[in-house]
Design a protein around this motif. Structure first.
Motif, PDB file in Angstrom:
ATOM      1  N   ILE A 100       3.953   0.309 -27.497  1.00 29.35           N
ATOM      2  CA  ILE A 100       5.377   0.232 -27.859  1.00 29.35           C
ATOM      3  C   ILE A 100       6.198   1.144 -26.962  1.00 29.35           C
ATOM      4  CG2 ILE A 100       7.068   0.683 -29.691  1.00 29.35           C
ATOM      5  CD1 ILE A 100       4.614   0.042 -31.652  1.00 29.35           C
ATOM      6  N   HIS A 101       5.757   2.371 -26.815  1.00 34.36           N
ATOM      7  CA  HIS A 101       6.504   3.334 -25.987  1.00 34.36           C
ATOM      8  C   HIS A 101       6.546   2.889 -24.532  1.00 34.36           C
ATOM      9  CE1 HIS A 101       5.412   6.518 -29.225  1.00 34.36           C
ATOM     10  NE2 HIS A 101       6.452   5.791 -29.590  1.00 34.36           N
ATOM     11  N   ARG A 102       5.447   2.335 -24.035  1.00 35.77           N
ATOM     12  CA  ARG A 102       5.392   1.851 -22.650  1.00 35.77           C
ATOM     13  C   ARG A 102       6.343   0.664 -22.441  1.00 35.77           C
ATOM     14  NH1 ARG A 102       0.355   2.927 -21.595  1.00 35.77           N
ATOM     15  NH2 ARG A 102      -0.467   1.307 -22.924  1.00 35.77           N
ATOM     16  N   LYS A 103       6.565  -0.109 -23.488  1.00 37.12           N
ATOM     17  CA  LYS A 103       7.476  -1.253 -23.395  1.00 37.12           C
ATOM     18  C   LYS A 103       8.925  -0.798 -23.222  1.00 37.12           C
ATOM     19  CE  LYS A 103       8.977  -5.338 -25.990  1.00 37.12           C
ATOM     20  NZ  LYS A 103       8.789  -6.158 -27.190  1.00 37.12           N
ATOM     21  N   TYR A 104       9.316   0.297 -23.869  1.00 39.48           N
ATOM     22  CA  TYR A 104      10.716   0.711 -23.898  1.00 39.48           C
ATOM     23  C   TYR A 104      11.050   1.920 -23.030  1.00 39.48           C
ATOM     24  CZ  TYR A 104      11.413  -2.664 -27.582  1.00 39.48           C
ATOM     25  OH  TYR A 104      11.492  -3.839 -28.277  1.00 39.48           O
ATOM     26  N   LEU A 105      10.074   2.710 -22.671  1.00 39.23           N
ATOM     27  CA  LEU A 105      10.318   3.916 -21.877  1.00 39.23           C
ATOM     28  C   LEU A 105       9.711   3.770 -20.486  1.00 39.23           C
ATOM     29  CD1 LEU A 105       9.440   6.585 -24.599  1.00 39.23           C
ATOM     30  CD2 LEU A 105      11.732   6.026 -23.740  1.00 39.23           C
ATOM     31  N   SER A 106      10.430   4.233 -19.476  1.00 39.10           N
ATOM     32  CA  SER A 106       9.912   4.195 -18.105  1.00 39.10           C
ATOM     33  C   SER A 106       8.759   5.191 -17.963  1.00 39.10           C
ATOM     34  CB  SER A 106      11.026   4.544 -17.117  1.00 39.10           C
ATOM     35  OG  SER A 106      11.392   5.905 -17.278  1.00 39.10           O
ATOM     36  N   GLN A 107       7.977   5.037 -16.900  1.00 43.29           N
ATOM     37  CA  GLN A 107       6.883   5.973 -16.657  1.00 43.29           C
ATOM     38  C   GLN A 107       7.390   7.408 -16.483  1.00 43.29           C
ATOM     39  OE1 GLN A 107       3.586   5.327 -17.101  1.00 43.29           O
ATOM     40  NE2 GLN A 107       3.531   7.551 -17.010  1.00 43.29           N
ATOM     41  N   PRO A 108       8.502   7.621 -15.745  1.00 49.22           N
ATOM     42  CA  PRO A 108       9.019   8.989 -15.679  1.00 49.22           C
ATOM     43  C   PRO A 108       9.372   9.559 -17.061  1.00 49.22           C
ATOM     44  CG  PRO A 108       9.972   7.686 -13.924  1.00 49.22           C
ATOM     45  CD  PRO A 108       9.214   6.733 -14.810  1.00 49.22           C
ATOM     46  N   ALA A 109       9.912   8.750 -17.954  1.00 43.29           N
ATOM     47  CA  ALA A 109      10.229   9.229 -19.306  1.00 43.29           C
ATOM     48  C   ALA A 109       8.957   9.572 -20.068  1.00 43.29           C
ATOM     49  CB  ALA A 109      11.040   8.189 -20.072  1.00 43.29           C
ATOM     50  N   LEU A 110       7.952   8.720 -19.965  1.00 45.87           N
ATOM     51  CA  LEU A 110       6.685   8.976 -20.652  1.00 45.87           C
ATOM     52  C   LEU A 110       6.016  10.246 -20.128  1.00 45.87           C
ATOM     53  CD1 LEU A 110       5.331   5.333 -20.783  1.00 45.87           C
ATOM     54  CD2 LEU A 110       6.007   6.732 -22.754  1.00 45.87           C
ATOM     55  N   SER A 111       6.180  10.517 -18.833  1.00 41.10           N
ATOM     56  CA  SER A 111       5.561  11.692 -18.209  1.00 41.10           C
ATOM     57  C   SER A 111       6.363  12.973 -18.424  1.00 41.10           C
ATOM     58  CB  SER A 111       5.397  11.458 -16.708  1.00 41.10           C
ATOM     59  OG  SER A 111       4.566  10.347 -16.474  1.00 41.10           O
TER      60      SER A 111
END
Length: 163
Positions: A100-111
């Motif tokens: 879910i998070h990967r669907k809505y957040l960019s990789q920079p945001a996740l990192s």
């Protein structure tokens, strides 16, 4: 009744839309909240906190409805899916919430240590809905069938919605 294999339904389920998630409060009233979701081809998953109103509502009444719609005034269409929820915990929840998070957040945001880990900590459970009812609507079809294309041919008929 519509099907999960219908093209408009699949477009909405696989798209990055905001869903409206409805549960029953203990007093019988409805609680509706906007949520992110992920569809695995069969079930719809929503990440949440075990302390959230929606999670607490589902513990006492597992019935819920999720509405996903394209809010384009000139091409409004949507789907409402309902059924019985299952609350996932542990590793199953962690994996679904990552999707879910990967669907809505960019990789920079996740990192970003101020973003990715915060979402992971907030969302400690996952709601899984296996739909038993699927209802769709498509204002483009209504325009063609009922209004003779009046809205398509006159774009100013519909006022723009707020962003």
């Amino acid at each position: 009744m519509a099907s999960l294999t219908d093209a408009p339904v699949r477009q909405l389920l696989h798209g990055r839309y905001i869903a409206s998630f409805a549960t029953h409060n203990p007093d019988g009233s409805l609680h509706i909240v906007a949520v992110w979701f992920w569809f695995d081809g069969k079930d719809i998953y929503v990440a949440t906190s075990s302390r959230s109103r929606k999670a607490r509502n589902l513990q006492s009444n597992p019935q819920l409805a999720v509405m996903i719609d394209a809010r384009d005034p000139a091409a409004s269409f949507g789907v409402t899916l309902s059924g019985t929820a299952q609350i996932l915990t542990g590793e199953a929840s962690r994996k679904a919430n990552e999707e879910i998070h990967r669907k809505y957040l960019s990789q920079p945001a996740l990192s970003d240590p101020k973003v990715g880990p915060v979402f992971a900590a907030w969302d400690d459970v996952t709601v899984r809905l296996t739909p038993t009812s699927i209802i769709t609507w498509d204002m483009r079809q209504a325009d063609q069938q009922v209004f003779g294309g009046s809205f398509k041919n006159n774009p100013t008929y519909l006022k723009p919605t707020e962003r």
